[in-house]
Design an enzyme around this catalytic site. Structure first.
Site: not given
Ligand code: CAA
Length: 380
Positions: A127, A132, A243, A339-340, A363
């Protein structure tokens, strides 16, 4: 450890290589210049079974394994990373998520045409203020009984205008934070959906990227994926598979640039000899080859773990971070070796360098991958 590929994996790799070297190469520069969606190629890839590669034949997929997927994506990305990302999003973010988490009715209705490549899909998580920091979803899906009312804006959506099926994450219970998020299957032609202009991107110019606005969009209740509040975990688990796709794409970009630089170094003469005979060039190529080999091993290991139903959280993050970072390094060196000539479009390496940059961003940025990897160090 067995490093051999099966006959089937090699055949799939060869089919992707043939298509890329025979067809994609012909109009890649023109499409990139015009930022034109590769509709003809998407249709042809569907016929090759490359849009639902890992979906089981029961749901009209090709039933291939993830190792084959890495090999095929690498070949496509070597020539055209825009086509590779279309393929990656449809396979990893859309089909994989539906195959693993959708119910039978949803699979029959949505997964089958996606796996056949008759239609393609998009994954709407990011959004304007939640890239991130993906738990902070501002899009809301209000529970209205037999439907959800969806409002909000999604950004940087790959396949936004060409897709027919959207997988959309939105907040239903803000007080529950990430546990209040849901994932929905949304038909793109539902009233209330509008698209922003085509993003004028630095690279990957022929994949179509838009923002998508939802204004009072009615989503039937049966289109929610999984239990109420499962949407964030769904998105995270789907992204883990995604990924591997982007890592393979980055690997392909790096390999494409390396092969061009290696060939050029054996043709171009300077100071009375082919430039490969200068250690300053040969050592660059040697470093590039080592990085590519490491990235390839990480990609294949992550794919192998996925095929063997083991956790890919860390392996996928390592593959994505490393392959994306070395793609940037390798393509930059490929331009330097040229190079160029490297700075003009006809030699392709400047395009590959621009394409590499995005693999460090979408991603999950390289920094996000390091968060995932470093957290796992403490857990372990
Ligand atoms: N599998 C299962 N559950 C997961 C998980 C996983 N890999 N990662 C996190 N969770 C769960 C956690 O266990 C937690 O659950 P509970 O509340 O039950 O404990 C919940 O999700 C929240 O997790 P975190 O507390 O770890 O959350 P965070 O705010 O610290 O964020 C992060 C974690 C890894 C940074 C995540 O926000 C992230 O991956 N961010 C990047 C987003 C991203 O990749 N965006 C890409 C967009 S898509 C795109 O680009 C597509 C395109 O068009 C090419």
């Amino acid at each position: 450890m067995n490093f051999d590929f099966t006959e089937e994996q090699l055949m799939i790799q060869q089919a992707a290589r043939d298509y890329a070297q025979r067809e994609l190469i012909q109009d890649v520069l023109e499409r990139e210049e015009k930022a034109e969606f590769p509709a003809r190629h998407v249709k042809n890839l569907a016929e090759l079974g490359f849009l639902g590669m890992m979906v089981s034949p029961e749901y009209d997929g090709a039933g291939m394994d993830s190792v084959s997927y890495v090999l095929a994506l690498q070949e496509i990305a070597k020539v055209d990373a825009s086509v590779a990302v279309i393929m990656s999003v449809n396979n990893s973010l859309v089909c994989y998520g539906l195959q693993r988490f959708a119910n039978e009715e949803q699979k029959q209705k949505y997964l089958k045409p996606l796996a056949r490549g008759e239609v393609i899909g998009a994954f709407l998580l990011s959004e304007p203020e939640a890239g991130s920091d993906a738990t902070h979803q501002h899009a809301v899906a209000e529970d209205k009984g037999d439907y959800y009312l969806l409002n909000g804006t999604k950004n940087w959506i790959t396949n936004a205008s060409s897709a027919s099926v959207y997988i959309v994450m939105a907040q239903t219970h803000p007080d529950k934070k990430s546990r209040g998020i849901n994932a929905f299957i949304v038909d793109k032609n539902t009233p209330g959906i509008t698209l922003g202009p085509h993003e004028n991107k630095m690279g990957m110019r022929s994949s179509d990227t838009h923002s998508v606005m939802f204004s009072d969009v009615k989503v039937p209740k049966e289109n929610r994926i999984g239990e109420d509040g499962f949407g964030f975990k769904f998105a995270m688990m789907v992204l883990e598979a995604g990924r591997i796709g982007i890592a393979s794409q980055a690997l392909g970009i790096a390999t494409g640039a390396f092969e061009r630089a290696l060939a050029y170094s054996q043709e171009r003469k300077a100071f009375g000899t082919e430039i490969f005979n200068h250690q300053s060039v040969a050592f660059k190529l040697s470093d590039m080859a080592v990085k590519i080999e490491n990235a390839r091993n990480l990609c294949l290991k992550a794919a192998w773990l996925k095929d063997n139903h083991q956790s890919i959280t860390v392996a996928g993050a390592m593959a994505k971070q490393y392959a994306a970072d070395i793609a940037m390094e390798v393509t930059t060196e490929a331009v330097q070796i040229h190079g160029g000539y490297g700075y003009v479009k006809e030699y392709h390496v400047e395009r590959l360098m621009r394409e590499a940059k995005l693999t460090q961003i979408y991603e999950g940025t390289s920094e996000i991958q390091k968060i995932i990897i470093s957290r796992s160090l403490i857990k372990e």
